[in-house]
Design a protein around this motif. Structure first.
Motif, PDB file in Angstrom:
ATOM      1  N   SER A  84     -33.013   4.821   1.417  1.00  0.00           N
ATOM      2  CA  SER A  84     -32.585   6.226   1.448  1.00  0.00           C
ATOM      3  C   SER A  84     -33.192   6.951   2.636  1.00  0.00           C
ATOM      4  O   SER A  84     -32.526   7.734   3.319  1.00  0.00           O
ATOM      5  CB  SER A  84     -32.989   6.918   0.137  1.00  0.00           C
ATOM      6  N   ILE A  85     -34.481   6.703   2.867  1.00  0.00           N
ATOM      7  CA  ILE A  85     -35.154   7.355   4.008  1.00  0.00           C
ATOM      8  C   ILE A  85     -34.511   6.903   5.320  1.00  0.00           C
ATOM      9  O   ILE A  85     -34.285   7.695   6.245  1.00  0.00           O
ATOM     10  CB  ILE A  85     -36.660   7.023   3.989  1.00  0.00           C
ATOM     11  N   VAL A  86     -34.203   5.600   5.409  1.00  0.00           N
ATOM     12  CA  VAL A  86     -33.593   5.070   6.637  1.00  0.00           C
ATOM     13  C   VAL A  86     -32.236   5.727   6.886  1.00  0.00           C
ATOM     14  O   VAL A  86     -31.895   6.070   8.023  1.00  0.00           O
ATOM     15  CB  VAL A  86     -33.448   3.535   6.535  1.00  0.00           C
ATOM     16  N   LEU A  92     -33.625   8.142  14.462  1.00  0.00           N
ATOM     17  CA  LEU A  92     -34.794   7.287  14.693  1.00  0.00           C
ATOM     18  C   LEU A  92     -34.427   5.814  14.500  1.00  0.00           C
ATOM     19  O   LEU A  92     -35.236   5.016  14.040  1.00  0.00           O
ATOM     20  CB  LEU A  92     -35.921   7.674  13.727  1.00  0.00           C
ATOM     21  N   GLN A  93     -33.196   5.438  14.840  1.00  0.00           N
ATOM     22  CA  GLN A  93     -32.725   4.085  14.596  1.00  0.00           C
ATOM     23  C   GLN A  93     -33.575   3.031  15.321  1.00  0.00           C
ATOM     24  O   GLN A  93     -33.857   1.958  14.775  1.00  0.00           O
ATOM     25  CB  GLN A  93     -31.262   3.966  15.053  1.00  0.00           C
ATOM     26  N   THR A  94     -33.965   3.346  16.520  1.00  0.00           N
ATOM     27  CA  THR A  94     -34.740   2.378  17.295  1.00  0.00           C
ATOM     28  C   THR A  94     -36.081   2.094  16.639  1.00  0.00           C
ATOM     29  O   THR A  94     -36.489   0.931  16.475  1.00  0.00           O
ATOM     30  CB  THR A  94     -34.969   2.904  18.722  1.00  0.00           C
ATOM     31  N   SER A  95     -36.764   3.170  16.226  1.00  0.00           N
ATOM     32  CA  SER A  95     -38.042   2.995  15.541  1.00  0.00           C
ATOM     33  C   SER A  95     -37.866   2.251  14.221  1.00  0.00           C
ATOM     34  O   SER A  95     -38.698   1.424  13.841  1.00  0.00           O
ATOM     35  CB  SER A  95     -38.683   4.355  15.283  1.00  0.00           C
ATOM     36  N   TYR A  96     -36.786   2.563  13.525  1.00  0.00           N
ATOM     37  CA  TYR A  96     -36.514   1.887  12.263  1.00  0.00           C
ATOM     38  C   TYR A  96     -36.365   0.378  12.477  1.00  0.00           C
ATOM     39  O   TYR A  96     -36.920  -0.435  11.726  1.00  0.00           O
ATOM     40  CB  TYR A  96     -35.241   2.473  11.649  1.00  0.00           C
ATOM     41  N   THR A  97     -35.637  -0.032  13.508  1.00  0.00           N
ATOM     42  CA  THR A  97     -35.439  -1.450  13.787  1.00  0.00           C
ATOM     43  C   THR A  97     -36.759  -2.152  14.047  1.00  0.00           C
ATOM     44  O   THR A  97     -37.010  -3.262  13.553  1.00  0.00           O
ATOM     45  CB  THR A  97     -34.499  -1.611  15.001  1.00  0.00           C
ATOM     46  N   GLU A 102     -41.196  -5.738  12.069  1.00  0.00           N
ATOM     47  CA  GLU A 102     -42.602  -5.877  11.675  1.00  0.00           C
ATOM     48  C   GLU A 102     -42.719  -6.245  10.200  1.00  0.00           C
ATOM     49  O   GLU A 102     -43.521  -7.094   9.812  1.00  0.00           O
ATOM     50  CB  GLU A 102     -43.339  -4.562  11.942  1.00  0.00           C
ATOM     51  N   ARG A 103     -41.891  -5.604   9.353  1.00  0.00           N
ATOM     52  CA  ARG A 103     -41.905  -5.918   7.929  1.00  0.00           C
ATOM     53  C   ARG A 103     -41.531  -7.379   7.682  1.00  0.00           C
ATOM     54  O   ARG A 103     -42.171  -8.088   6.894  1.00  0.00           O
ATOM     55  CB  ARG A 103     -40.935  -4.998   7.192  1.00  0.00           C
TER      56      ARG A 103
END
Length: 289
Positions: A84-86, A92-97, A102-103
């Motif tokens: 939901s946050i994503v 902020l798609q780049t940071s999300y990727t 990392e996850r």
């Protein structure tokens, strides 16, 4: 009779011995049986204890399974919240990727469900902090843009207001060209009463601007804010700064008859020193800031 008894006596003795041996064997067997019974009882007891331990382990296993299922459910709920946050942070798609990568890398290093739960929390916390940071940055930028917009609006309002009052705008300054004539001191006083001062010409562009504007008024000669009345030959502007570049006419300044003030001839774009008591039109300047 005695002979027969004597003959029976060895047999009797042998029987007695055999009986004693049998009795000994019987006693040994009874002892062995008792030991076996004891061992049997011990084994039964140990079996019961093992059965109890087995049952405890089964119960503990079921509890662990329940806890495992709860953790799986909680993990799934965290995953749903994360998604939901994503969804809400497209910008902020780049940071999300990068966070997803990392996850995934961390997931391969940890198989324990508790560790995975902590990892999910860390990813969400990082995403929230980054979102908050981006939000704060955008908020600050918006506030800055708003202040700049307000400043520009104020400048536009000042320009409109001053234009309506006869002031002209050029490169962050307003200029006023008088229609009447006064001596240099009275001209300066007029400017100062209006939050300005006699003009200070700092550049060739400003000199050209004034020449074009003032030159459109036929026959005008105007005071500017330059004088050497405090020290002869040391020309200073009204703000106390020394003259760097001058645009003097031929043979000027010549200080003929205590000529300590400067007037501007827009026709030839030159300056002339003149007695401060003479009367001219004048040019005021004030900052538009």
């Amino acid at each position: 009779m005695i002979t027969e008894r004597d003959q029976l006596q060895p047999s009797y003795t042998n029987l007695i011995k055999e009986r004693d041996q049998l009795q000994t064997s019987y006693n040994s067997i009874i002892t062995e049986r008792d030991q076996l019974q004891t061992n049997y009882n011990s084994i039964i007891t140990e079996r019961d204890q093992l059965q109890t331990s087995y049952n405890s382990i089964i119960t503990e296993r079921d509890q662990l399974q329940t806890s495992y299922n709860s953790i799986i459910t909680e993990r799934d709920q965290l995953q749903t919240s994360y998604n939901s946050i994503v969804t809400e942070r497209d910008q902020l798609q780049t940071s999300y990727t990068n966070l997803i990568k990392e996850r995934d890398q961390l997931r391969t290093k940890y198989t324990n469900l508790t560790t995975e739960k902590q990892l999910q929390f860390k990813i969400q916390q990082t995403a929230k902090e980054e979102l908050q940071s981006r939000y704060n940055t955008m908020r600050n930028q918006m506030d800055l843009l708003q202040r700049e917009r307000n400043g520009l609006q104020q400048k536009l309002n000042d320009i409109y207001t001053n234009n309506a009052r006869g002031w002209l705008y050029f490169r962050s300054s307003f200029y006023y060209i008088s229609a009447e004539k006064k001596n240099w001191d009275d001209s300066r006083q007029y400017c100062r009463e209006r939050g300005a001062d006699l003009v200070i010409i700092n550049s060739r562009e400003e000199q050209e601007f004034l020449a074009n504007v003032v030159g459109s008024i036929k026959g005008i000669i105007a005071w500017i804010g330059l004088t050497d009345r405090h020290t002869e030959g040391r020309w200073k502007w009204v703000d106390g700064s020394a003259l760097i570049t001058g645009y003097w006419g031929d043979g000027e300044p010549n200080d003929t008859g205590e000529e300590d003030c400067v007037e501007f001839y827009p026709v030839n774009k030159k300056w002339n020193d003149r007695q401060c008591s003479a009367t001219d039109q004048w040019i005021c300047e004030k900052s538009a800031a």
